[in-house]
Design a protein around this motif. Structure first.
Motif, short mmCIF file in Angstrom:
data_model
loop_
_atom_site.label_atom_id
_atom_site.label_comp_id
_atom_site.label_asym_id
_atom_site.label_seq_id
_atom_site.Cartn_x
_atom_site.Cartn_y
_atom_site.Cartn_z
N VAL A 174 32.51 11.82 42.79
CA VAL A 174 31.42 11.69 41.71
C VAL A 174 31.37 10.07 41.26
CG1 VAL A 174 31.21 11.86 39.18
CG2 VAL A 174 32.00 14.00 40.62
N VAL A 175 32.58 9.35 41.49
CA VAL A 175 32.67 7.99 41.27
C VAL A 175 31.79 7.22 42.20
CG1 VAL A 175 34.18 5.95 41.09
CG2 VAL A 175 34.87 7.87 39.91
N THR A 176 32.01 7.78 43.54
CA THR A 176 31.37 7.23 44.56
C THR A 176 30.00 7.28 44.56
OG1 THR A 176 33.10 7.60 46.38
CG2 THR A 176 31.04 7.23 47.35
N ARG A 177 29.43 8.56 44.16
CA ARG A 177 28.02 8.70 44.09
C ARG A 177 27.40 7.94 42.72
NH1 ARG A 177 25.94 13.89 45.58
NH2 ARG A 177 24.07 13.43 44.39
N PHE A 178 28.17 7.72 41.57
CA PHE A 178 27.79 6.87 40.81
C PHE A 178 27.59 5.44 41.12
CE2 PHE A 178 29.22 9.86 36.89
CZ PHE A 178 27.79 10.43 36.99
N LEU A 315 22.15 8.97 34.51
CA LEU A 315 22.07 10.24 33.97
C LEU A 315 21.22 11.29 34.96
CD1 LEU A 315 21.63 12.41 31.63
CD2 LEU A 315 19.41 11.21 31.07
N VAL A 316 20.40 10.51 35.63
CA VAL A 316 19.66 11.44 36.96
C VAL A 316 20.78 11.71 37.78
CG1 VAL A 316 18.04 11.31 38.72
CG2 VAL A 316 17.37 10.52 36.41
N GLU A 317 21.58 10.84 38.34
CA GLU A 317 22.71 11.31 39.09
C GLU A 317 23.58 12.28 38.78
OE1 GLU A 317 24.12 11.37 42.79
OE2 GLU A 317 22.30 9.70 42.11
N ALA A 318 23.78 12.30 37.29
CA ALA A 318 24.81 13.41 36.67
C ALA A 318 24.18 14.70 37.09
CB ALA A 318 25.15 13.10 35.41
N ALA A 319 22.80 14.66 36.74
CA ALA A 319 22.00 16.07 36.98
C ALA A 319 21.91 16.45 38.36
CB ALA A 319 20.54 15.61 36.13
N ASN A 320 21.81 15.47 39.36
CA ASN A 320 21.91 15.87 40.47
C ASN A 320 23.21 16.60 41.15
OD1 ASN A 320 19.39 15.14 41.25
ND2 ASN A 320 19.87 13.14 41.99
N LEU A 321 24.04 15.84 40.57
CA LEU A 321 25.50 16.35 40.98
C LEU A 321 25.78 17.82 40.38
CD1 LEU A 321 27.66 13.08 40.19
CD2 LEU A 321 27.45 14.38 42.44
N LEU A 322 25.14 18.29 39.03
CA LEU A 322 25.48 19.15 38.39
C LEU A 322 24.59 20.37 39.07
CD1 LEU A 322 26.31 21.13 36.10
CD2 LEU A 322 24.57 20.42 34.94
N ALA A 323 23.22 19.91 39.51
CA ALA A 323 22.42 20.83 40.29
C ALA A 323 23.20 21.24 41.80
CB ALA A 323 21.17 20.25 40.60
N GLU A 324 23.65 20.22 42.30
CA GLU A 324 24.37 20.37 43.69
C GLU A 324 25.64 21.58 43.53
OE1 GLU A 324 25.39 16.64 45.37
OE2 GLU A 324 23.41 16.26 45.59
N GLU A 325 26.33 21.48 42.37
CA GLU A 325 27.70 22.30 42.23
C GLU A 325 27.05 23.85 41.86
OE1 GLU A 325 30.91 21.83 42.05
OE2 GLU A 325 30.25 19.74 42.80
N ARG A 326 25.70 24.09 41.35
CA ARG A 326 25.25 25.29 41.16
C ARG A 326 24.74 26.05 42.42
NH1 ARG A 326 21.30 25.33 36.24
NH2 ARG A 326 21.55 27.48 36.65
#
Length: 334
Positions: A174-178, A315-326
């Protein structure tokens, strides 16, 4: 052995000291923020110097010098134009009549411009005086900015080590993606926008000079600055000049500056420069960038120019991470 309770106490202590530092250093927070973001963008350049034989200290110094010279080349022209050529700008505003009558068939509508022009003249005068009086404070902030950029370029890995040691191992991705999203966003805000703004300034200077405007350089500087404003852009300058020409009775000039200005100044730099550099950015949609830019500037002032889009990008990146988790069937936001 470090207990969970001890970690919570240390985390609370960190948050409390962070809030106290924010309050005490509120006057220089914008300078610190800009220095961090600039160092973030310039780190690859410092690495390049290090890879070509320079020591880390010398590479950081050279990169800081590049940042200082580059920032001066970007900031000094508009400031110099606003201060030294304020009389030309005031004269241009005074040439515009106090009211304009619009005629459409049998309908006539009078637009009162007197109050707006008076406010604009007063703003330019007070801005020039305020800028001169604030010169010592600005100089001190420039020194602070330079020192911070050099320090962060000299020891660039220290913050990263602290972050990765603080964040649990499962969240390192997550840190790397941010980090990647932040780097791309800052590159788009600084490098891409500055390059496009400089291209807009150069093209506007040529176009306005060829069309015979006496304040061609000043108008070109304003057009370059407005390139940083999303959606609106330098087209505002072109339209304003065309309206002024039409009000003064020069309809041919109004048509020429509208056609040439919108194509060569408003469109061409974006069409040529932006696509060549866009591959280095995260490709945040213009609508989201506009929301971040507008909200950031209105909420935080000048620092919001960078902080607003950065927060929206994260915020967009956090939404992407959440979508990938689902699940992989979720569509990414980008």
């Amino acid at each position: 052995m470090v207990t969970q309770q001890r970690r919570y106490v240390l985390a609370g202590l960190l948050v409390g000291l962070g809030l106290l530092t924010t309050v005490l250093l509120s006057t220089v927070l914008a300078t610190v923020f800009f220095a961090i973001t600039v160092a973030y963008v310039l780190f690859p350049l410092s690495e390049w110097f290090t890879g070509h034989g320079l020591s880390e200290r010398l590479a950081a110094a050279v990169t800081t010098l590049v940042a200082f010279v580059g920032g001066s080349l970007v900031l000094l022209p508009p400031v110099a134009v606003l201060y030294f050529r304020r009389r030309d700008l005031l004269g241009f505003l005074r040439q515009i009549p106090d009211s304009v009558t619009l005629v459409l068939g049998e309908m006539r509508y009078t637009v009162d411009l007197g109050a707006t022009l008076s406010d604009a003249v007063g703003f330019l005068g007070s801005f020039a005086v305020g800028l001169a009086s604030a010169a010592p404070i600005l100089a001190l902030k420039v020194v602070l900015f330079t020192i911070l950029v050099y320090a962060m370029l000299w020891q660039p890995s220290a913050p990263g080590r602290v972050v990765y040691r603080t964040v649990p191992q499962p969240y390192h991705d997550v840190v790397t993606r941010f980090h990647e999203r932040l780097r791309g966003t800052l590159y788009a805000l600084y490098v891409l926008q500055v390059a496009t703004a400089f291209g807009t300034f150069a093209m506007a200077w040529v176009v306005f000079a060829l069309l015979g405007y006496q304040s061609a350089f000043s108008l070109a500087v304003v057009a370059g600055i407005l390139q940083f404003v999303p959606v609106v852009g330098p087209s505002v300058v072109v339209v304003a000049i065309a309206v002024a020409d039409a009000v003064m009775g020069d309809f041919v000039g109004a048509v020429l500056v509208t056609v040439l200005g919108l194509v060569l100044v408003g469109f061409l730099p974006d069409a040529v420069i932006r696509p060549r550099l866009a591959r280095y950015t995260t490709g945040m949609p213009a609508s989201l960038y506009f929301v971040g830019f507008t909200g950031g500037v209105l909420s935080l002032g000048l620092v919001g120019f960078i902080a607003g889009p950065v927060v929206v990008a994260l915020l967009v990146e956090a939404a992407n991470l959440l979508a990938e988790e689902r699940g992989p069937e979720q569509q990414q936001l980008s």
